[in-house]
Design a protein around this motif. Structure first.
Motif: not given
Length: 81
Positions: A59-81
């Motif tokens: 389905p339509d994929l928001d890559e930036k949102k998905e990447l942000d969520e991944y980093y948040r889950e994996k490393f605890g990062y916020e607002n990398l963009g």
């Protein structure tokens, strides 16, 4: 009979008997190679068909949102963009 086949038969008829064994072996090997090539192609086609059946549309994929969520889950990062 095609002219090419006619020529092949004429060549076979002109060969000495002791050379026919080599010709027969060659023709049998070619037949086996052709069959194995056809079998390999059929197996590859079946594998490709299986892969194509497994693919799904994304389905339509928001890559930036998905990447942000991944980093948040994996490393605890916020607002990398």
């Amino acid at each position: 009979m095609t002219p090419l086949r006619r020529e092949a038969f004429q060549l076979l008829e002109s060969l000495p008997e002791e050379n026919l064994f080599s010709v027969i072996q060659y023709l049998q090997a070619e037949k086996i190679n052709r069959l194995s090539r056809e079998q390999r192609l059929a197996e590859k086609k079946a594998a490709l068909d299986e892969i194509l059946q497994l693919r799904k549309s994304i389905p339509d994929l928001d890559e930036k949102k998905e990447l942000d969520e991944y980093y948040r889950e994996k490393f605890g990062y916020e607002n990398l963009g």
